[in-house]
Design a protein around this motif. Structure first.
Motif, PDB file in Angstrom:
ATOM      1  N   ARG A   1      -2.242   3.993   6.365  1.00  0.00           N
ATOM      2  CA  ARG A   1      -1.084   4.774   5.685  1.00  0.00           C
ATOM      3  C   ARG A   1      -0.190   4.164   5.779  1.00  0.00           C
TER       4      ARG A   1
ATOM      5  N   GLN B   1      -7.630  -1.698  -6.495  1.00  0.00           N
ATOM      6  CA  GLN B   1      -6.909  -1.085  -5.423  1.00  0.00           C
ATOM      7  C   GLN B   1      -5.947  -0.411  -5.741  1.00  0.00           C
ATOM      8  N   GLU B   2      -4.794  -1.489  -6.307  1.00  0.00           N
ATOM      9  CA  GLU B   2      -3.637  -1.111  -6.153  1.00  0.00           C
ATOM     10  C   GLU B   2      -3.487   0.131  -7.207  1.00  0.00           C
TER      11      GLU B   2
ATOM     12  N   SER C   1       1.206   0.364   5.287  1.00  0.00           N
ATOM     13  CA  SER C   1       0.880   0.169   3.572  1.00  0.00           C
ATOM     14  C   SER C   1       1.538   1.228   3.103  1.00  0.00           C
TER      15      SER C   1
ATOM     16  N   ASN D   1      -4.827   2.635  -7.853  1.00  0.00           N
ATOM     17  CA  ASN D   1      -5.514   3.578  -7.381  1.00  0.00           C
ATOM     18  C   ASN D   1      -4.729   4.038  -6.540  1.00  0.00           C
ATOM     19  N   ASN D   2      -4.060   3.234  -6.043  1.00  0.00           N
ATOM     20  CA  ASN D   2      -3.212   3.442  -4.109  1.00  0.00           C
ATOM     21  C   ASN D   2      -4.250   3.456  -3.326  1.00  0.00           C
ATOM     22  N   ILE D   3      -5.366   2.253  -3.647  1.00  0.00           N
ATOM     23  CA  ILE D   3      -5.970   1.877  -1.969  1.00  0.00           C
ATOM     24  C   ILE D   3      -5.434   1.368  -1.424  1.00  0.00           C
ATOM     25  N   GLN D   4      -5.521   1.364  -0.027  1.00  0.00           N
ATOM     26  CA  GLN D   4      -5.642   0.246   0.945  1.00  0.00           C
ATOM     27  C   GLN D   4      -6.587  -0.095   1.366  1.00  0.00           C
TER      28      GLN D   4
ATOM     29  N   ARG E   1       0.550   3.578   1.356  1.00  0.00           N
ATOM     30  CA  ARG E   1      -0.732   3.962   0.784  1.00  0.00           C
ATOM     31  C   ARG E   1      -1.227   4.931   1.102  1.00  0.00           C
ATOM     32  N   GLU E   2      -2.104   6.120   0.306  1.00  0.00           N
ATOM     33  CA  GLU E   2      -2.273   7.107   0.230  1.00  0.00           C
ATOM     34  C   GLU E   2      -3.948   7.374   0.594  1.00  0.00           C
ATOM     35  N   LYS E   3      -4.779   6.369  -0.654  1.00  0.00           N
ATOM     36  CA  LYS E   3      -6.321   6.222  -0.046  1.00  0.00           C
ATOM     37  C   LYS E   3      -6.237   4.849   1.356  1.00  0.00           C
TER      38      LYS E   3
END
Length: 180
Positions: free
Chosen positions: A131, A102-103, A134, A105-108, A136-138
């Protein structure tokens, strides 16, 4: 419980190898399946953690269950853990792999608790809030319905909690009344 440092190192090694081989998404999906099996099948989890069962037997069981369904790297990794006598830390390593994926791939991930099911539009607003919090985009937003909170919401993002539930507000009012 395995130490964070050990599980993190194993997870990092697997993630790095998967990135090099361009199969990170496949390995991540395999890890999600292992996580699901560990959560749903107590016998499997107990087998992994049982010190009486020989490491080679654990590896054989893992192969029998997953060899045809999982990527070769995932199977090799699980066999390595089993043969090194570390099969018991598989669930913790899986969680670390999920976190690192997740980190990368920029997933929160976030958790939203409400008294009723949230519609799509409101869900989008909560994702925007996550978003913003955090950076983060996703966002993967897990929605939980809990009528105990009466109304409002609780939003969990990493170690942050936004509690805007009616139940909490009523408790605060009750506490103020009692103090007066």
């Amino acid at each position: 419980m395995a130490s964070y440092a050990v599980t993190s190192r194993y997870a990092r090694a697997l993630v790095e190898l998967a990135k090099e081989q361009d199969i990170l998404d496949q390995v991540y999906e395999d890890m999600l399946q292992i996580d699901k099996v560990c959560e749903e099948n107590r016998d499997f989890l107990l087998m992994l953690r049982n010190p009486i069962i020989k490491p080679l037997k654990k590896a054989a069981i893992i192969n029998a269950l997953f060899e045809k369904r999982f990527n070769k790297l995932t199977i090799s990794f699980l066999n390595l853990l089993a043969k090194k006598g570390r099969a018991g830390i598989v669930p913790e390593v899986v969680k670390q792999v999920e976190n690192q994926y997740q980190e990368f791939n920029n997933i929160q991930p976030a958790q939203l608790v409400t008294a009723i099911e949230v519609d799509t539009e409101l869900g989008k607003e909560f994702k925007a809030l996550v978003r913003e919090i955090s950076g983060r985009e996703k966002v993967i937003l897990e929605q939980i319905v809990d009528n105990e909170i009466i109304g409002g919401y609780k939003l969990y993002v990493d170690d942050k909690q936004i509690d805007s539930s009616i139940k909490t507000k009523l408790r605060k009012i009750e506490s103020q009344i009692i103090k007066s």
